[in-house]
Design an enzyme around this catalytic site. Sequence first.
Site, PDB file in Angstrom:
ATOM      1  N   PRO A  18       0.796  -1.219   0.000  1.00  0.00           N
ATOM      2  CA  PRO A  18       0.000   0.000   0.000  1.00  0.00           C
ATOM      3  C   PRO A  18       0.835   1.279   0.000  1.00  0.00           C
ATOM      4  O   PRO A  18       1.867   1.365   0.669  1.00  0.00           O
ATOM      5  CB  PRO A  18      -0.810  -0.099   1.294  1.00  0.00           C
ATOM      6  N   ASN A  19       0.351   2.218  -0.773  1.00  0.00           N
ATOM      7  CA  ASN A  19       0.903   3.576  -0.873  1.00  0.00           C
ATOM      8  C   ASN A  19       2.201   3.656  -1.671  1.00  0.00           C
ATOM      9  O   ASN A  19       2.686   4.753  -1.948  1.00  0.00           O
ATOM     10  CB  ASN A  19       1.092   4.215   0.521  1.00  0.00           C
ATOM     11  N   ALA A  85       2.981  -0.569   4.954  1.00  0.00           N
ATOM     12  CA  ALA A  85       2.475  -0.589   6.322  1.00  0.00           C
ATOM     13  C   ALA A  85       2.002  -1.972   6.764  1.00  0.00           C
ATOM     14  O   ALA A  85       1.986  -2.268   7.969  1.00  0.00           O
ATOM     15  CB  ALA A  85       1.338   0.419   6.451  1.00  0.00           C
ATOM     16  N   GLU A 106      12.683  -9.228   2.316  1.00  0.00           N
ATOM     17  CA  GLU A 106      11.880  -8.068   2.733  1.00  0.00           C
ATOM     18  C   GLU A 106      12.697  -6.795   2.482  1.00  0.00           C
ATOM     19  O   GLU A 106      13.861  -6.726   2.879  1.00  0.00           O
ATOM     20  CB  GLU A 106      11.569  -8.223   4.225  1.00  0.00           C
ATOM     21  N   ARG A 115      12.782   5.483  12.530  1.00  0.00           N
ATOM     22  CA  ARG A 115      11.514   6.208  12.431  1.00  0.00           C
ATOM     23  C   ARG A 115      10.633   5.892  13.650  1.00  0.00           C
ATOM     24  O   ARG A 115      11.150   5.559  14.707  1.00  0.00           O
ATOM     25  CB  ARG A 115      10.845   5.845  11.087  1.00  0.00           C
TER      26      ARG A 115
HETATM   27  C1  DQA Z   1       8.173   1.280   3.924  1.00  0.00           C
HETATM   28  C2  DQA Z   1       8.217   1.553   5.438  1.00  0.00           C
HETATM   29  C3  DQA Z   1       6.852   1.312   6.060  1.00  0.00           C
HETATM   30  O1  DQA Z   1       6.899   1.566   7.455  1.00  0.00           O
HETATM   31  C4  DQA Z   1       5.820   2.239   5.446  1.00  0.00           C
HETATM   32  O2  DQA Z   1       4.541   1.973   5.967  1.00  0.00           O
HETATM   33  C5  DQA Z   1       5.820   2.172   3.950  1.00  0.00           C
HETATM   34  C6  DQA Z   1       7.087   2.101   3.245  1.00  0.00           C
HETATM   35  C7  DQA Z   1       9.506   1.618   3.238  1.00  0.00           C
HETATM   36  O3  DQA Z   1       9.695   1.196   2.108  1.00  0.00           O
HETATM   37  O4  DQA Z   1      10.353   2.303   3.828  1.00  0.00           O
HETATM   38  O5  DQA Z   1       4.769   2.270   3.314  1.00  0.00           O
HETATM   39  O6  DQA Z   1       7.913  -0.101   3.720  1.00  0.00           O
END
Ligand code: DQA
Length: 154
Positions: A18-19, A85, A106, A115
């Site tokens: 996501p995102n 996330a 991963e 963070r």
């Molecule tokens: C992420 C880190 C995650 O905590 C975050 O929710 C993301 C991107 C990263 O690539 O740094 O969406 O996976």
Amino acid sequence: MTNDASAGRGTILVLNGPNLNLLGTREPAIYGSATLADVEQLAAASAERLGFRADCIQSNHEGDLVDAIHEARGKAAGIVINAGAYTHTSVAIRDAISGVSIPTVEVHISNVHRREEFRGHSYLSAVSEAVIVGAGVKGYELAIEFLADKLARA
Ligand code: DQA
């Protein structure tokens, strides 16, 4: 995006959660300026250089990511996953990875350990062969190189 040019050694599934479709415009101070298309091109080129084909899928939906992992059975030699996330919440994605027995790396673009505290825990790390965090989008290339090396020794 699929790169059919060179699939001699098989397919590596590159999954973004996501995102990550917002890469390039999303919090560039944290995630940089590369877009998802740039990441997928980098993955395809890295895979091709090593004799693999990259199958790149992005979804904002947990079940789609679970389905993509299931569908990799019998098709993909390795998986690179940035679950976004869902990394920090998803037992379902963890169970999918352990259920298919495909070596998985991963990846996180940002250094999640620098963070918010909730980003420090990953449900996926324990079922992954390796974890690459904080290397920016280069992490996808490193993950593919690791998998290619591992699969050559298998
Ligand atoms: C992420 C880190 C995650 O905590 C975050 O929710 C993301 C991107 C990263 O690539 O740094 O969406 O996976």
